[in-house]
Design a protein around this motif. Sequence first.
Motif, PDB file in Angstrom:
ATOM      1  N   THR A  16       1.724  -3.935  -3.549  1.00 48.09           N
ATOM      2  CA  THR A  16       2.222  -5.221  -3.678  1.00 48.09           C
ATOM      3  C   THR A  16       3.291  -5.533  -4.474  1.00 48.09           C
ATOM      4  N   GLN A  17       4.062  -4.573  -4.808  1.00 48.07           N
ATOM      5  CA  GLN A  17       5.305  -4.537  -5.481  1.00 48.07           C
ATOM      6  C   GLN A  17       6.593  -4.950  -4.491  1.00 48.07           C
ATOM      7  N   LEU A  18       7.072  -6.308  -4.678  1.00 46.26           N
ATOM      8  CA  LEU A  18       8.236  -6.592  -3.887  1.00 46.26           C
ATOM      9  C   LEU A  18       9.357  -7.146  -4.424  1.00 46.26           C
TER      10      LEU A  18
ATOM     11  N   PRO B  61      -2.803 -14.389   7.172  1.00 47.23           N
ATOM     12  CA  PRO B  61      -3.135 -12.982   6.086  1.00 47.23           C
ATOM     13  C   PRO B  61      -2.838 -11.695   6.944  1.00 47.23           C
ATOM     14  N   SER B  62      -3.143 -11.376   7.792  1.00 46.91           N
ATOM     15  CA  SER B  62      -2.913 -10.178   8.619  1.00 46.91           C
ATOM     16  C   SER B  62      -1.356  -9.798   8.544  1.00 46.91           C
ATOM     17  N   GLU B  63      -0.514 -10.671   8.697  1.00 47.42           N
ATOM     18  CA  GLU B  63       1.023 -10.499   8.900  1.00 47.42           C
ATOM     19  C   GLU B  63       1.260 -10.189   7.374  1.00 47.42           C
ATOM     20  N   VAL B  64       0.878 -10.840   6.422  1.00 47.74           N
ATOM     21  CA  VAL B  64       1.092 -10.650   5.117  1.00 47.74           C
ATOM     22  C   VAL B  64       0.942  -9.144   4.552  1.00 47.74           C
ATOM     23  N   ILE B  65      -0.522  -8.718   5.188  1.00 48.13           N
ATOM     24  CA  ILE B  65      -0.857  -7.160   4.666  1.00 48.13           C
ATOM     25  C   ILE B  65       0.013  -6.439   5.534  1.00 48.13           C
ATOM     26  N   ASN B  66       0.253  -6.541   6.661  1.00 43.13           N
ATOM     27  CA  ASN B  66       1.115  -5.547   7.564  1.00 43.13           C
ATOM     28  C   ASN B  66       2.816  -5.622   6.616  1.00 43.13           C
ATOM     29  N   GLY B  67       3.123  -6.547   6.313  1.00 46.23           N
ATOM     30  CA  GLY B  67       4.205  -6.975   5.699  1.00 46.23           C
ATOM     31  C   GLY B  67       4.251  -6.137   4.529  1.00 46.23           C
TER      32      GLY B  67
ATOM     33  N   ALA C 238      11.345   3.458 -11.804  1.00 42.61           N
ATOM     34  CA  ALA C 238      11.034   2.512 -10.778  1.00 42.61           C
ATOM     35  C   ALA C 238       9.903   3.600  -9.949  1.00 42.61           C
ATOM     36  N   GLU C 239       9.020   2.483  -9.090  1.00 41.53           N
ATOM     37  CA  GLU C 239       8.232   3.223  -8.382  1.00 41.53           C
ATOM     38  C   GLU C 239       8.930   3.801  -7.257  1.00 41.53           C
ATOM     39  N   ASP C 240       8.616   5.001  -6.588  1.00 38.67           N
ATOM     40  CA  ASP C 240       8.882   5.515  -5.440  1.00 38.67           C
ATOM     41  C   ASP C 240       8.252   5.949  -4.539  1.00 38.67           C
ATOM     42  N   ALA C 241       8.538   6.704  -3.471  1.00 39.33           N
ATOM     43  CA  ALA C 241       7.600   7.262  -2.323  1.00 39.33           C
ATOM     44  C   ALA C 241       6.625   8.050  -2.705  1.00 39.33           C
ATOM     45  N   GLN C 242       6.792   8.806  -3.594  1.00 38.64           N
ATOM     46  CA  GLN C 242       5.763   9.687  -4.361  1.00 38.64           C
ATOM     47  C   GLN C 242       4.603   9.053  -4.795  1.00 38.64           C
ATOM     48  N   ASP C 243       4.938   7.614  -5.264  1.00 41.78           N
ATOM     49  CA  ASP C 243       3.645   7.058  -5.867  1.00 41.78           C
ATOM     50  C   ASP C 243       2.855   6.370  -4.854  1.00 41.78           C
ATOM     51  N   LEU C 244       3.182   6.458  -3.694  1.00 43.05           N
ATOM     52  CA  LEU C 244       2.446   5.880  -2.480  1.00 43.05           C
ATOM     53  C   LEU C 244       1.160   6.725  -2.356  1.00 43.05           C
ATOM     54  N   THR C 245       1.144   8.069  -2.580  1.00 44.41           N
ATOM     55  CA  THR C 245       0.255   9.044  -2.516  1.00 44.41           C
ATOM     56  C   THR C 245      -0.463   9.199  -4.032  1.00 44.41           C
ATOM     57  N   ASP C 246       0.449   9.126  -5.036  1.00 43.01           N
ATOM     58  CA  ASP C 246       0.061   9.571  -6.424  1.00 43.01           C
ATOM     59  C   ASP C 246      -0.782   8.646  -6.856  1.00 43.01           C
ATOM     60  N   TYR C 247      -0.433   7.434  -6.512  1.00 44.02           N
ATOM     61  CA  TYR C 247      -1.177   6.240  -7.194  1.00 44.02           C
ATOM     62  C   TYR C 247      -2.319   5.802  -6.324  1.00 44.02           C
ATOM     63  N   GLN C 248      -3.191   6.676  -5.579  1.00 45.45           N
ATOM     64  CA  GLN C 248      -4.193   6.570  -4.678  1.00 45.45           C
ATOM     65  C   GLN C 248      -5.107   7.672  -4.943  1.00 45.45           C
TER      66      GLN C 248
ATOM     67  N   HIS D  92       2.621  -3.352   3.748  1.00 48.79           N
ATOM     68  CA  HIS D  92       2.719  -1.992   4.223  1.00 48.79           C
ATOM     69  C   HIS D  92       4.073  -1.582   4.470  1.00 48.79           C
ATOM     70  N   ARG D  93       4.640  -2.525   5.182  1.00 50.06           N
ATOM     71  CA  ARG D  93       6.234  -2.248   5.543  1.00 50.06           C
ATOM     72  C   ARG D  93       7.310  -2.237   4.293  1.00 50.06           C
ATOM     73  N   LEU D  94       7.028  -3.322   3.397  1.00 49.24           N
ATOM     74  CA  LEU D  94       8.139  -3.693   2.477  1.00 49.24           C
ATOM     75  C   LEU D  94       7.723  -3.307   1.037  1.00 49.24           C
TER      76      LEU D  94
END
Length: 348
Positions: free
Chosen positions: A63-65, A133-139, A157-167, A141-143
């Motif tokens: 949710t960071q945009l 709502p579904s378009e927001v959620i898809n957005g 800053a957050e980076d691609a590694q955080d997508l797995t590290d923070y889950q 995940h893309r953005l």
Amino acid sequence: MKVSDFDFHLPEDRIALRPMVPREAARLLEVADGLHDRRVADLPSLLRAGDLLIINNTKVLPTQLKGTRERDGQTAGFEATLIKSLDGQSWQAFLKPGKRIREGDRVAFGDLTADILSKNEDGVYVLRFAQSPSEVINGLHRLGGMPLPPYIRSKRAEDAQDLTDYQTVFARDEGSVAAPTAGLHFTPELLETIRAKGVLTEEITLHVGAGTFLPVKVDDTDDHTMHAEFGHITPDSAARINAVRQAGGRLICVGTTALRLLESACDDQGVIRPFAAETAIFITPGVRINSADMLLTNFHLPKSTLFMLVCAFAGTEAMKAAYDHAIETGYRFFSYGDACLLTNRSRD
């Protein structure tokens, strides 16, 4: 109680900016009869056959945009952290720098657009997206990027590694804007070892809100308003949890989120009821905790509601001693940091 009673000095270099690799290599401080320095990989040896690990299976949304605002021919950039969905299209959010945004502005996040509906006195904005709502959620995940807590994002800053590290490896039910961080220490291999010992696991869901990171701004705990988060315990899960306790097994919550949900669903006799609602439970020293027997949790912020919770669970003096020891011996703090294993002393 005075909020200042839960303050302590934490050196900046104790704040972990990345998790340990592998995850179970993180340090583990067992707070029982004394303090015992261990590793998360030692957890199976501290559990018994018939025990039950209660796990929060929530999944963090990215949710960071990065956004732009057009006004009077001028373009301004800003960052947004969506913190709570109100109806799928309307979201509460933190905006930075907020001075660039006014009520009535139209903003864009890539191909997502939203109107700024309001701003409350706590600095929380309400945005309404033009998309479904579904378009927001898809957005998202893309953005979107992972909504790392402020004490990490202020340093990098957050980076691609955080997508797995923070889950967590348990993440199934999407809806959180912060990770249930005690769960970040688990790997499939560690879970396999734990289950091979006869320890059971049960998944419940609490969608963690950004309020978990908000500072307590009052002087007395009686004046603090706790944030609300949605939680769900199915009838089948409640029955299995109760059956373990009736058979003499211990209930071990993985994280304060699991504990707060379990305690919200617990009666005075320790029976867990099915639950599907928001909870704003605030656990401070003096509160008897009837649900869990043990708690695995990370090291928390000074003067935070989470540090108050662990003091309620294991005893204030014991936790202050544990945190002093952790700071002196180099434990890593907060979301990507080390862990402690606590025994419930609120019933003593």
